[in-house]
Design an enzyme around this catalytic site. Structure first.
Site, mmCIF file in Angstrom:
data_model
loop_
_atom_site.group_PDB
_atom_site.id
_atom_site.type_symbol
_atom_site.label_atom_id
_atom_site.label_comp_id
_atom_site.label_asym_id
_atom_site.label_seq_id
_atom_site.Cartn_x
_atom_site.Cartn_y
_atom_site.Cartn_z
ATOM 1 N N CYS A 199 0.845 -1.132 0.121
ATOM 2 C CA CYS A 199 -0.054 -0.019 0.087
ATOM 3 C C CYS A 199 0.932 1.341 -0.022
ATOM 4 O O CYS A 199 1.698 1.510 0.969
ATOM 5 C CB CYS A 199 -0.757 -0.015 1.245
ATOM 6 S SG CYS A 199 -1.960 1.278 1.261
ATOM 7 N N ASN A 209 0.402 -8.654 -10.823
ATOM 8 C CA ASN A 209 -0.484 -7.547 -10.726
ATOM 9 C C ASN A 209 -0.063 -6.384 -11.442
ATOM 10 O O ASN A 209 0.908 -5.922 -11.224
ATOM 11 C CB ASN A 209 -1.051 -7.287 -9.315
ATOM 12 C CG ASN A 209 -1.703 -6.330 -8.994
ATOM 13 O OD1 ASN A 209 -1.624 -5.365 -8.059
ATOM 14 N ND2 ASN A 209 -2.886 -6.226 -9.597
#
Length: 671
Positions: free
Chosen positions: A415, A515
């Site tokens: 994050c 990803n």
């Protein structure tokens, strides 16, 4: 907020909802027949590496998507609208919040007796409440399916079960259909134990003692067991955190282990030096005794201290297949349970709950615990936790092991949000490999299910570090790693670096999940053909078009019709009412989360309008669709998104406003 450089037809140019839906149904057959289906290219038709490289360079410039000229609208720049930052901070609050006196008592709404009577903080005046309550939005799905509605008079869809100021039941339907129960509902009793620091963590305590890990004082209500030791805890915590930040604790443990393999160091915040020495002696005797018995004869250690202390190895844990899987990313705010249900229907193999903070979970925060909920359709489900404190993470893992039904636990080390990184969590963890090791070893020791970790390529795209970290992750306890092909600093300002992801897949001893920027099935085919990437995780691509999972599995581009897209929105609304409730709070929550999804989904450009394949970073030009509904779904205006929600959730008040939680228009110049 960015200025929007596209235009959409005015309200006068858009027909009524009823007209739109009727016209769309008439044209449904033609739309389906004209759908473009792209088959997988054969080996001879595949592009050369040079052509693919040149195409990737062109894509990295962030150009406009190529739409057929007949659908493009004349360019008209819209003036930049400044958004009040204070208003955005308050957006999460319920804008239609009522005072307690205006809310009907839940028990009275169901026709029950309230034991608080006049002291109840809610209203007991049924007539007054119903007189001020808006007109019923529609038919209650719960009543139609199960014969009763648990929200009673508070239901905003109660026209079929509210009669003469009372809520009724259909006895013929009751019991015929078993209600689908959401999993991982944490009981009030457990929540109270967490809030008062009374939840037991036996495995964690043993792990801390064996590995010399300091224990922080968890925030909670008055607790007699901890109240007298707060000052001592705070002082020791500050000292231990300094050692932990410099990774001195790890060195200390290694030195002590070299001197004596059987003695374990006990470091706590509530014992004196004298008791520490006593516990060390007792612990040494226990360890030596169990080791002697182990050599002499085999015996069952189930439910014994040895059973609690001995962590499972990665190959001994529950198995979950991370090969050739399509995984829905843990999307904060927008990756809620209703949206995950949509994605499961459309082909997602694995789903992951929204990121939950370890400290908030241990404090028993209701909103944080709600992020762990799981729908029965999620057959392969993981929870993602985020934090930098080893003690909190290990305790959180033990709590999940005891109370939560999850197939794996994912550690968030990717994050990039400053609020998270400033706590030393998220992407900031990648700068502290020793901390990552401590977290992985500690969390995996408390779990019988696999532990995974999600990372980025590093702090800076110019100096990626993931390739140095990945080879050790399996040894530390990770069963799989997800690599997002961006750095912490770049956010979405550039395309994901899939060349680097492929390099990392070569050095990984565990399944590596790729990803970043997956938006069509061709990307997935190229990745699998040219790398050792085990599976694919999809984030924004799924928000824009959740049917991307279907496209990848069927290896085709789905020219989905506007009415089919509207059906998914209707399903989300129904799933939301089922999850958050059909009372006022539930309707407001469903609308808020639906609007957040629409802030992404409006970016979708129908396949039939494209001149060439559309990529993630290509900005849609101003265009009109093949029907009024398709044009409405492509609108960039918040007022049109609100209009879409009103089709299923009823009208909003005149002063209702919405500010998207995320900036979905990430098309920054890529040059």
């Amino acid at each position: 907020m960015e200025s929007v450089e596209t235009t959409t037809p005015s309200n006068s140019e858009i027909k009524s909802v009823e007209t739109i839906v009727e016209e769309q149904k008439v044209n449904e057959t033609n739309t389906t027949l004209n759908a473009e289906v792209v088959e997988t290219p054969t080996k001879t038709e595949e592009k050369s590496k040079t052509e693919i490289t040149n195409e990737n360079k062109e894509r990295s410039r962030g150009l406009e998507a190529k739409i057929k000229p007949e659908f493009v609208l004349p360019f008209k720049k819209i003036e930049k609208v400044e958004v009040d930052k204070a208003a955005k901070k308050k957006e999460f609050r319920n804008q239609l919040r009522e005072s307690m006196n205006d809310k009907l008592c839940p028990k009275i709404s169901k026709g029950l007796v309230c034991e608080f009577n006049e002291t109840c903080k809610f209203s007991h005046d049924v007539e007054k409440y119903l007189a001020s309550k808006p007109k019923s939005i529609g038919i209650c799905q719960n009543f139609q399916t199960y014969g009763e509605c648990k929200y009673g008079l508070n239901c905003y869809f109660g026209e079929c079960h509210i009669v003469d100021n009372k809520t009724i039941v259909n006895k013929e339907l009751i019991g015929k259909v078993e209600p689908v129960k959401t999993l991982n509902e944490v009981s009030n009793e457990i929540q109270i134990q967490l809030k008062t620091n009374n939840y037991p963590f036996p495995k964690s305590e043993i792990y801390f003692n064996e590995n010399g890990i300091s224990v922080r004082q968890i925030k909670g209500r008055n607790n007699n067991n901890n109240k007298n030791n707060n000052k001592q805890n705070d002082n020791k915590r500050k000292e231990n955190e300094k050692d932990d930040d410099d990774d001195k604790l790890n060195k200390k443990i290694k030195l002590e282990n070299e001197n004596t393999t059987t003695t374990t160091t006990t470091t706590t915040t509530t014992t004196t030096e004298t008791t520490e020495k006593t516990e060390k002696t007792e612990k040494t005797e226990k360890t030596e005794t169990t080791e002697t018995k182990k050599e002499e004869f085999k015996q069952s250690n189930e439910n014994t201290e040895i059973d609690i202390m001995t962590p499972l190895k990665a190959n001994e844990k529950k198995r979950i297949n991370f090969e050739n899987q399509l995984i829905l990313a843990p999307l904060t705010t927008v990756g809620n349970l209703p949206f995950r249900r949509i994605c499961k229907r459309l082909g997602a193999d694995i789903t992951i709950g929204e990121m939950a903070l370890t400290t908030k979970l241990l404090e028993g925060t209701k909103s944080e615990l709600a992020l762990l909920k799981r729908h029965p359709c999620e057959d392969k489900f993981g929870v993602q936790i985020c934090g930098s404190y080893v003690d909190a993470a290990v305790k959180c893992a033990e709590f999940i092991e005891n109370e939560i039904d999850a197939d794996f636990v994912d550690i968030n080390s990717g994050c990039p949000i400053d609020l998270v990184c400033n706590m030393g969590a998220g992407a900031a963890l990648m700068e502290r490999p020793k901390k990552v090791e401590q977290l992985l070893r500690g969390i995996s020791s408390s779990l019988s299910c696999p532990t995974t970790i999600k990372i980025r390529i590093g702090k800076s795209e110019d100096a990626p570090t993931a390739h140095k970290l990945i080879p050790s992750l399996g040894e530390w306890g990770a069963c799989a790693v997800t690599l997002h092909g961006r750095s912490r600093a770049q956010r979405y300002s550039r395309l994901a670096n899939w060349d680097y992801v492929k390099q990392c897949s070569e050095v990984s001893s565990i399944p590596l999940i790729g990803n970043g920027d997956i938006y069509n099935y061709q990307d997935v085919v190229n990745i699998y053909d040219s790398s050792k990437v085990s599976s694919i995780m999809i984030a924004r691509g799924a928000l824009i078009k959740p049917w991307i999972f279907t496209e990848i599995k069927e290896k085709r581009e789905w020219d989905i019709s506007a009415s089919e897209r509207l059906d998914f929105i209707r399903d989300f609304a129904n799933y939301g009412l089922d999850h958050w409730g059909s009372d006022r709070i539930g309707v407001d929550n469903t609308r808020k989360f639906l609007l957040n999804w629409l802030s992404f989904s409006h970016r979708y450009i129908p396949v039939g309008l494209l001149d060439k394949v559309h990529y993630m970073n290509e900005r849609p030009p101003a265009y009109f669709g093949r029907s009024d509904l398709e044009t409405l779904l492509a609108s960039t205006q918040v007022k049109d998104w609100i209009k879409i929600t009103e089709m299923f959730l009823g009208p909003v008040t005149s002063d209702y406003s919405f500010v998207p939680k995320h900036n979905s228009n990430s098309y920054e110049s890529q040059g």
